[in-house]
Each structure stands twice: as structure tokens, then as C-alpha cells.
Design an enzyme around this catalytic site. Structure first.
Site, PDB file in Angstrom:
ATOM      1  CB  SER A  69      -0.925  -0.006   1.232  1.00 49.21           C
ATOM      2  OG  SER A  69      -1.820   1.095   1.204  1.00 49.21           O
ATOM      3  CB  CYS A  70       1.893   3.768  -1.504  1.00 48.87           C
ATOM      4  SG  CYS A  70       0.938   3.747  -3.040  1.00 48.87           S
ATOM      5  N   GLY A  71       0.328   5.939  -0.770  1.00 50.35           N
ATOM      6  CA  GLY A  71      -0.595   7.063  -0.717  1.00 50.35           C
ATOM      7  C   GLY A  71      -1.762   6.929  -1.672  1.00 50.35           C
ATOM      8  CD1 TRP A  94      -3.476   8.100   4.303  1.00 53.07           C
ATOM      9  CD2 TRP A  94      -3.296   6.019   5.091  1.00 53.07           C
ATOM     10  NE1 TRP A  94      -3.702   8.146   5.663  1.00 53.07           N
ATOM     11  CE2 TRP A  94      -3.597   6.880   6.162  1.00 53.07           C
ATOM     12  CE3 TRP A  94      -3.149   4.650   5.340  1.00 53.07           C
ATOM     13  CZ2 TRP A  94      -3.729   6.428   7.474  1.00 53.07           C
ATOM     14  CZ3 TRP A  94      -3.279   4.198   6.648  1.00 53.07           C
ATOM     15  CH2 TRP A  94      -3.567   5.086   7.692  1.00 53.07           C
TER      16      TRP A  94
END
Length: 288
Positions: free
Chosen positions: A238-240, A267
């Protein structure tokens, strides 16, 4: 045994291969506002000879309200078919600085059924710095048919992600910068809570490259294991907003770890909801 990822190619190799009929070069540059760069304008001004432009925000699912979400196989096939790319071509994807948005393109082409996809080490910034050829003429590729074989198991939606977090059923690797992971720094998107999912591991995307080039396999393995990830167990990245999570995916796959998937909403989706579980501070003891 080589210490280099089988999914990465050098600028030297690519320059020698330019012009091969089965080689397709794809500019998949993407920038955040903080980069102060315009990917489409840079492509028009000068790109690797023959390269076509793949815009992550254009070839996407626009029904969700979230940025650059994975498109349907039909939308993807139509878009890349117009770019002259088939699933059997050798596809080399590059971005600006090197290992930033190209891995997202690499991941997307692969989950859609492309069989031979690679990332250019060093990106076009490195290519230009080495004085390699650039052209501004826009290519007019002959249309191709891209036959999709969509790996939906490689894409995690919100409800699946919530179950994973609540049950602790898979390891979660977060590619955002450490300050945003701990909550010490605010999210760049307005109205979004900072922190991380309970049990997540912090693996900032910049960990995996140096000078725009992917680190050797031995260093990738050490970085992932030092963060607390068990390479023998499933991982969700996952990330932004779903772009840099694919850098972790590239590292995992380079090490032979195939039991991984990417949380596409990332996110931007998780942190915007009022009731998703979020913790702040460093990784918890179980994720240390």
C-alpha cells in the site's frame, strides 16, 4: 547467480534494442504536485525514440472518485492496443527519476496479462544524463490487439483490505514516507488522517533504489526483512494512492515472492474514511 532483478533493464541494453519489432517502450512518468514536473509536457518535449505515452490518470477507472484506479481489462486493452502494444511484446516502461511510477506501469501491464515487462533503470533522467538519443516526434503506432488475462487476485479492494487488517491475515507493507506512516507528518491530501493501519510495516519507497536504479537483490532482501516482513508469508502493498506501492511489489517479485497483492485505493481511500482503524507512532511490536 545474478544480484540484479530480472525485471530491470539498463539504458545500455535498451539503446541497443531500440528498433526491434517486438520491443515497445512506454513512458509511464507520473508526478506529485511537489515534484513541480509535467509528465505529458516532458514527454512531448523529448522522449526515448519510439516511446508511447501511458497516462496513469487517463487509463483508469474513473467511476470511483479515487485517483488512477485499476481500469477494467476492456478499457486497458483498448488503450494499450491504440498504443500498438500486444501482450506478447517485450515492454520496457520508464518514468522520470527511475524507480518511481514505472513500477506501477510494470505491475499494471503484468496483471493485465503482458508476459515480458521490464522497468528501465535510471529513468529518462538517467538516459538524458548519459547523452542517449531523444526525439520529440510523436509516434504513430499501428494498432495492435492486447489480449487480457486479468489477475484480479493481485488487486485488493477496500472491503478485502479491511478484513485483512482486522484479521491480521496478511502482512501489510506501507510505502509512504516514515513521517506519514507514524503520523508525525501530515498527509499531502487535505482532510485526510495520518498514521497507518494496525499491524502494518513501514517500507518507504525510497528504500529500494539509489540514484534512480533498483538496489541489488541482496539489499532488497535485507531492507524487507529488516522492516519485519517474512518473505515466506503473503504481503499486501500500500502507499498514498497506489503508485509507489508497486515499488515494493517490484522488489518482492524480484526476490521470487509471488504471494502478493496491491491495495489500489491505498491511503487516499483508507485515510479519508472517518471510521477506518488507524494508529500512530512507529510500527507495533508485532510489526517490529
Amino acid at each position: 547467480m545474478s544480484d540484479t532483478s530480472r525485471f530491470v533493464v539498463s539504458s545500455e541494453w535498451l539503446q541497443k534494442e531500440l528498433g526491434s519489432p517486438d520491443l515497445k517502450v512506454v513512458d509511464a512518468a507520473f508526478y506529485l504536485p511537489a515534484h513541480n514536473r509535467d509528465a505529458n509536457a516532458e514527454y512531448a518535449a523529448g522522449h526515448i525514440p519510439g516511446a508511447v505515452r501511458f497516462d496513469h490518470d487517463e487509463v483508469a477507472d474513473h467511476s470511483t472518485g479515487l485517483p488512477h484506479m485499476v481500469p477494467t481489462p476492456e478499457v486497458f486493452a483498448e488503450a494499450v492496443g491504440k498504443l500498438g502494444i500486444s501482450e506478447n511484446d517485450r515492454i520496457v516502461i520508464y518514468d522520470g527519476p527511475g524507480i518511481f511510477s514505472a513500477p506501477r506501469g510494470w505491475w499494471l501491464f503484468r496483471i493485465m496479462g503482458a508476459k515480458n515487462v521490464f522497468v528501465l533503470d535510471g529513468g529518462i533522467d538517467g538516459w538524458k544524463a548519459e547523452g542517449r538519443p531523444i526525439e520529440s516526434t510523436l509516434p504513430t503506432p499501428a494498432p495492435a490487439k492486447f489480449k487480457t488475462d486479468f489477475r484480479i487476485d493481485k488487486v485488493i479492494d477496500f472491503h478485502s483490505m479491511l478484513s485483512i487488517v482486522v484479521e491480521g491475515s496478511r502482512q501489510v507493507a506501507d510505502a509512504r514516507p516514515a513521517g506519514r506512516f507514524t503520523g508525525a507528518e501530515p498527509e499531502p491530501r487535505a482532510g485526510m488522517r495520518s498514521g497507518h493501519m494496525p499491524g502494518a510495516y513501514s517500507l518507504p519507497s525510497g528504500t529500494f533504489s539509489v540514484g534512480g536504479k533498483l538496489r541489488p537483490l541482496s539489499e532488497l532482501k535485507k531492507a524487507i526483512e529488516d522492516a519485519g516482513i517474512d518473505l515466506g508469508k503473503p504481503v499486501v502493498t500500500s502507499c498514498g494512492s497506489g503508485i509507489t506501492a508497486a515499488i515494493i511489489t517490484l522488489a518482492l517479485e524480484s526476490l521470487g515472492h509471488e504471494d502478493n497483492a496491491l491495495y489500489d485505493g491505498a491511503w487516499t481511500e483508507w485515510g479519508a474514511k472517518p471510521d477506518t482503524p488507524i494508529v500512530t507512532g512507529p510500527a507495533s511490536p508485532k510489526a517490529a
